[in-house]
Scaffold this motif. Structure first.
Motif, short mmCIF file in Angstrom:
data_model
loop_
_atom_site.label_atom_id
_atom_site.label_comp_id
_atom_site.label_asym_id
_atom_site.label_seq_id
_atom_site.Cartn_x
_atom_site.Cartn_y
_atom_site.Cartn_z
N THR A 194 61.98 41.23 4.11
CA THR A 194 63.11 40.53 4.73
C THR A 194 62.97 40.49 6.24
OG1 THR A 194 64.46 42.57 4.74
CG2 THR A 194 64.71 41.09 2.85
N ARG A 195 62.45 41.56 6.81
CA ARG A 195 62.27 41.60 8.26
C ARG A 195 61.26 40.55 8.71
NH1 ARG A 195 63.66 46.44 10.98
NH2 ARG A 195 63.95 45.99 13.20
N ALA A 196 60.20 40.37 7.93
CA ALA A 196 59.19 39.36 8.26
C ALA A 196 59.78 37.95 8.18
CB ALA A 196 57.99 39.49 7.32
N ALA A 197 60.58 37.71 7.15
CA ALA A 197 61.21 36.40 7.00
C ALA A 197 62.19 36.14 8.14
CB ALA A 197 61.92 36.31 5.65
N GLU A 198 62.91 37.16 8.54
CA GLU A 198 63.86 37.02 9.64
C GLU A 198 63.13 36.76 10.96
OE1 GLU A 198 67.18 40.00 7.61
OE2 GLU A 198 65.81 40.75 9.14
N SER B 191 61.68 33.02 15.22
CA SER B 191 60.61 32.37 15.98
C SER B 191 60.83 30.86 16.05
CB SER B 191 59.26 32.67 15.34
OG SER B 191 58.98 34.06 15.36
N LYS B 192 61.30 30.28 14.95
CA LYS B 192 61.56 28.83 14.92
C LYS B 192 62.74 28.49 15.82
CE LYS B 192 59.66 28.10 10.29
NZ LYS B 192 59.96 27.77 8.87
N ALA C 16 69.46 35.76 13.40
CA ALA C 16 68.48 35.45 12.36
C ALA C 16 68.08 36.71 11.60
CB ALA C 16 67.24 34.79 12.97
N PHE C 17 68.23 37.87 12.25
CA PHE C 17 67.95 39.15 11.59
C PHE C 17 69.21 39.59 10.84
CE2 PHE C 17 64.69 38.81 14.76
CZ PHE C 17 63.58 39.37 14.16
#
Length: 238
Positions: free
Chosen positions: A51-55, A60-61, A178-179
């Motif tokens: 989930t942290r990577a997806a956030e 970043s976007k 986003a996180f």
């Protein structure tokens, strides 16, 4: 890809909290900006590595980053030693930034100050031609950025310079939010933490307002420098 500005952050979300307004501002000015996250934040009470990577990708976007990588060193237990220094050296040489922003000099979270020291030592070593590194089988050339600054995190540190982020503040908060597993998520079936309380995000906003007030702006982000800063034109200062 050569970057103008590279942010070194020990945890995914450190850059967002500490300097995302400055990141967004410089991207809008046409600069190429990237982030290197040191760890996956695997010791965080809430969320998972996935989930942290997806956030981080979502954030970043929002910021419009040109690059973001995670070198996956061990959260909480990394050391400022040769092994870890060389991993950071590889990233500095890969992206050849003019300016680097790193974690706070010291903070309530011990990872922050230790990561700042790791980054500082690695950046020095990166400029030495007799420190060999290879990336994807290719020998890297030495590189040292011309300026290194530390963003201010949770502990109050008097800044040496403040960047006006008044126009970027709304986007900064969006990048932080986003996180979702980490900040102000009332419905999440996870334990409450120091940073997940609504008051924490309000303190981030209050800090930015306080920094901005010092330079006659609505919002600002503060940075420290290990060396004296110079300017070509006094009229660039406020």
């Amino acid at each position: 890809m050569k970057l103008d500005l590279l942010v070194l952050a020990v945890h995914p979300d450190d850059a967002e909290l500490g300097c995302s307004g400055t990141i967004i501002k410089h991207i809008a000015q046409g600069k190429k900006v990237g982030i290197i996250d040191f760890t996956q934040g695997e010791l965080g009470t809430r969320g998972t590595i996935e989930t942290r990577a997806a956030e981080a990708e979502a954030s970043s976007k929002i910021m419009g980053l040109h690059a973001r990588e995670n070198i996956q060193i061990r959260d909480g237990f990394f050391k400022n030693d040769e092994q870890h220094q060389l991993e950071v050296v590889k990233m500095v040489r890969k992206y050849q930034p003019e300016i680097v922003l790193t974690n706070a000099l010291y903070d309530r979270h011990p990872d922050h100050g230790r990561a700042s020291e790791l980054a500082n030592d690695a950046i020095f070593l990166s400029g030495l031609r007799k420190v060999p590194t290879h990336l994807e089988g290719v020998e890297q050339q030495p590189w040292r950025p011309r300026l290194v600054l530390q963003y201010i995190q949770d502990t109050y540190i008097k800044p040496d310079i403040i960047v006006d982020i008044s126009e970027q503040m709304e986007q900064k908060i969006e990048a932080i939010r986003a996180f979702k597993t980490q900040f102000d998520s009332p419905g999440e079936d996870e334990p409450q933490t120091y940073i997940s309380t609504p008051g924490f995000l309000q303190s981030v906003i209050a800090r930015a307002r306080e920094m901005g007030k010092n330079i006659g702006a609505e919002y600002g982000e503060g940075f420290t420098s290990r060396k004296l800063l110079g300017v070509d034109n006094l009229f660039d200062l406020r």
